[in-house]
Motif scaffolding. Sequence first.
Motif, PDB file in Angstrom:
ATOM      1  N   ILE A   1       0.855  -1.186   0.000  1.00  0.00           N
ATOM      2  CA  ILE A   1       0.000   0.000   0.000  1.00  0.00           C
ATOM      3  C   ILE A   1       0.891   1.237   0.000  1.00  0.00           C
ATOM      4  CG2 ILE A   1      -0.188   0.066   2.528  1.00  0.00           C
ATOM      5  CD1 ILE A   1      -3.092   1.047   2.170  1.00  0.00           C
ATOM      6  N   SER A   2       0.475   2.252  -0.752  1.00  0.00           N
ATOM      7  CA  SER A   2       1.223   3.501  -0.796  1.00  0.00           C
ATOM      8  C   SER A   2       0.244   4.631  -1.073  1.00  0.00           C
ATOM      9  CB  SER A   2       2.313   3.449  -1.868  1.00  0.00           C
ATOM     10  OG  SER A   2       1.743   3.281  -3.160  1.00  0.00           O
ATOM     11  N   ARG A   3       0.733   5.842  -0.971  1.00  0.00           N
ATOM     12  CA  ARG A   3      -0.136   6.995  -1.229  1.00  0.00           C
ATOM     13  C   ARG A   3       0.661   8.137  -1.805  1.00  0.00           C
ATOM     14  NH1 ARG A   3      -2.966   8.254   4.140  1.00  0.00           N
ATOM     15  NH2 ARG A   3      -3.742  10.118   3.033  1.00  0.00           N
ATOM     16  N   ASN A   4      -0.032   8.984  -2.542  1.00  0.00           N
ATOM     17  CA  ASN A   4       0.536  10.214  -3.070  1.00  0.00           C
ATOM     18  C   ASN A   4      -0.376  11.336  -2.609  1.00  0.00           C
ATOM     19  OD1 ASN A   4       1.226  12.473  -4.639  1.00  0.00           O
ATOM     20  ND2 ASN A   4       1.981  11.183  -6.291  1.00  0.00           N
ATOM     21  N   ASN A   5       0.044  12.049  -1.574  1.00  0.00           N
ATOM     22  CA  ASN A   5      -0.824  13.090  -1.008  1.00  0.00           C
ATOM     23  C   ASN A   5      -0.989  14.285  -1.952  1.00  0.00           C
ATOM     24  OD1 ASN A   5      -1.357  11.579   1.256  1.00  0.00           O
ATOM     25  ND2 ASN A   5       0.083  12.670   2.580  1.00  0.00           N
ATOM     26  N   ALA A   6      -0.061  14.470  -2.860  1.00  0.00           N
ATOM     27  CA  ALA A   6      -0.205  15.554  -3.837  1.00  0.00           C
ATOM     28  C   ALA A   6      -1.295  15.236  -4.850  1.00  0.00           C
ATOM     29  CB  ALA A   6       1.115  15.794  -4.546  1.00  0.00           C
TER      30      ALA A   6
END
Length: 116
Positions: free
Chosen positions: A70-75
């Motif tokens: 799991i990962s995320r890109n807050n931008a």
Amino acid sequence: QVQLVESGGGLVQPGGSLRLSCAASGFTFSNYAMNWYRQAPGKERELVAGISSTGGDTSYADSVKGRFTISRNNAKNTVYLQMNTLKPDDTAVYYCKVRWGRLDYWGQGTQVTVSS
């Protein structure tokens, strides 16, 4: 209003890979932990993976540990689930979820089918 939209599901052969995405809107994404769940036919919905608001902490169900990331890109207000070495038992509808205030918000889900 809070909206979560999953994408990236499909049909894949055992051993294959898929990357799911969940695009979020209606809240300050970077302030909230996010989770991926799945529900197979005839089974209860189960937690697959979680990620903290900054992405610094992650957790996984034992059944996917070492295969899913799991990962995320807050931008981009997006959370991802990279799924490798897929098995037929991974067949399910996959949902992302956020707890915003006192409520849980879910996307509509994306179907993942692992079959030869």
